[in-house]
Design a protein around this motif. Structure first.
Motif, PDB file in Angstrom:
ATOM      1  N   PRO A  27      -9.724 -16.346 -23.948  1.00  0.00           N
ATOM      2  CA  PRO A  27      -9.568 -14.881 -24.060  1.00  0.00           C
ATOM      3  C   PRO A  27      -8.126 -14.420 -23.864  1.00  0.00           C
ATOM      4  N   VAL A  28      -7.384 -15.086 -22.976  1.00  0.00           N
ATOM      5  CA  VAL A  28      -5.974 -14.731 -22.742  1.00  0.00           C
ATOM      6  C   VAL A  28      -5.136 -15.095 -23.957  1.00  0.00           C
ATOM      7  N   ALA A  29      -5.382 -16.276 -24.534  1.00  0.00           N
ATOM      8  CA  ALA A  29      -4.629 -16.713 -25.714  1.00  0.00           C
ATOM      9  C   ALA A  29      -4.803 -15.741 -26.865  1.00  0.00           C
ATOM     10  N   ARG A  30      -6.015 -15.209 -27.037  1.00  0.00           N
ATOM     11  CA  ARG A  30      -6.267 -14.270 -28.132  1.00  0.00           C
ATOM     12  C   ARG A  30      -5.495 -12.968 -27.953  1.00  0.00           C
ATOM     13  N   MET A  31      -5.280 -12.576 -26.690  1.00  0.00           N
ATOM     14  CA  MET A  31      -4.503 -11.363 -26.430  1.00  0.00           C
ATOM     15  C   MET A  31      -3.016 -11.605 -26.622  1.00  0.00           C
ATOM     16  N   LEU A  32      -2.523 -12.764 -26.170  1.00  0.00           N
ATOM     17  CA  LEU A  32      -1.093 -13.071 -26.274  1.00  0.00           C
ATOM     18  C   LEU A  32      -0.663 -13.311 -27.716  1.00  0.00           C
ATOM     19  N   VAL A  33      -1.517 -14.015 -28.479  1.00  0.00           N
ATOM     20  CA  VAL A  33      -1.184 -14.375 -29.868  1.00  0.00           C
ATOM     21  C   VAL A  33      -2.373 -13.997 -30.738  1.00  0.00           C
ATOM     22  N   PRO A  34      -2.396 -12.764 -31.269  1.00  0.00           N
ATOM     23  CA  PRO A  34      -3.533 -12.314 -32.081  1.00  0.00           C
ATOM     24  C   PRO A  34      -3.858 -13.298 -33.201  1.00  0.00           C
ATOM     25  N   GLY A  35      -5.126 -13.631 -33.320  1.00  0.00           N
ATOM     26  CA  GLY A  35      -5.581 -14.573 -34.336  1.00  0.00           C
ATOM     27  C   GLY A  35      -5.682 -16.002 -33.844  1.00  0.00           C
ATOM     28  N   ALA A  36      -4.932 -16.329 -32.777  1.00  0.00           N
ATOM     29  CA  ALA A  36      -4.942 -17.696 -32.260  1.00  0.00           C
ATOM     30  C   ALA A  36      -6.099 -17.882 -31.293  1.00  0.00           C
ATOM     31  N   ARG A  37      -6.630 -19.098 -31.232  1.00  0.00           N
ATOM     32  CA  ARG A  37      -7.719 -19.452 -30.319  1.00  0.00           C
ATOM     33  C   ARG A  37      -7.387 -20.799 -29.676  1.00  0.00           C
ATOM     34  N   THR A  38      -7.898 -21.034 -28.491  1.00  0.00           N
ATOM     35  CA  THR A  38      -7.765 -22.338 -27.855  1.00  0.00           C
ATOM     36  C   THR A  38      -9.100 -23.069 -27.767  1.00  0.00           C
TER      37      THR A  38
END
Length: 217
Positions: free
Chosen positions: A140-151
């Motif tokens: 969820p944090v990654a999606r906020m920091l880099v829109p479109g990206a997922r981990t």
């Protein structure tokens, strides 16, 4: 944690480059140094009309990747990658220029310094940065920091996929041709590509990455 450990883990270590071009095609290129298939590269291309093409170096790679992501067309072609002439960074660091060829595509990437996210990644120990439990927690944090990206997300066929990025550098220039015709300069990866559950960053970026896929139990 138990659900993550339920199935066998397949691990891919290498780099992914994601960028757009002035002519329209958007590309995501995987360059894998270690994987269940050995050293290889694969190229995913999405046209401005939404047509999604995979170019893979073997039937085995094509079958695996196309069962993990979604494509409209799959081609098995010779795919090569390596450091372009004069491309080594200071002290033998990450190559400054990388060349990729795949069927009708020829690409040379010019690599710059770390992105803002890349600078943040320096503070994350590698053991955490690539671990599936960590990657599931920070999605969820990654999606906020880099829109479109997922981990973390579904990889198709009952698989679960985890992207552990350990380094991120800007792609500052692209020299690309398709069947000899220039694709124009580098552009943002917009709109996001739609091969899988997430896209590469919109900013043209080369990442060092460990991709872990939990096979269906």
């Amino acid at each position: 944690m138990n659900s993550i450990q339920a199935g066998r883990l397949s691990r891919f270590e290498g780099r992914i480059a994601g960028f757009g071009t002035k002519a329209g095609p958007r590309l995501v290129i995987g360059m894998w140094e270690r994987s269940p298939f050995g050293r290889f590269a694969d190229v995913m291309v999405e046209s401005d009309s939404g047509h999604r093409l995979l170019m893979a170096p073997s039937e085995a790679v094509a079958e695996y990747v196309s069962s993990t992501y979604t494509f409209d067309e799959v081609q098995v072609v010779e795919v090569r990658f390596g450091q372009a002439t004069g491309g080594e960074g200071a002290g033998g660091d990450l190559a400054r220029r990388i060349r990729i060829s795949a069927g009708p595509l020829e690409v040379t990437l010019q690599i710059g310094g770390p992105t803002a996210v890349g600078r943040l990644l320096r503070s994350v120990p590698r053991a955490f940065a690539v671990h599936p439990v960590w990657l599931q927690a920070i999605d969820p944090v990654a999606r906020m920091l880099v829109p479109g990206a997922r981990t973390s997300g579904s990889a198709g066929g009952g698989r679960r996929e985890f992207y552990g990025v350990t380094r991120a550098r800007a792609i500052t220039a692209v020299d690309a041709t398709w069947e000899g015709s220039a694709l124009g300069g580098v552009q943002r990866l917009e709109p996001p590509v739609t091969f899988g559950f997430g896209s590469a960053p919109a900013t043209p970026t080369l990442v060092d990455i460990v991709t872990t896929i939990r096979e269906r139990a």
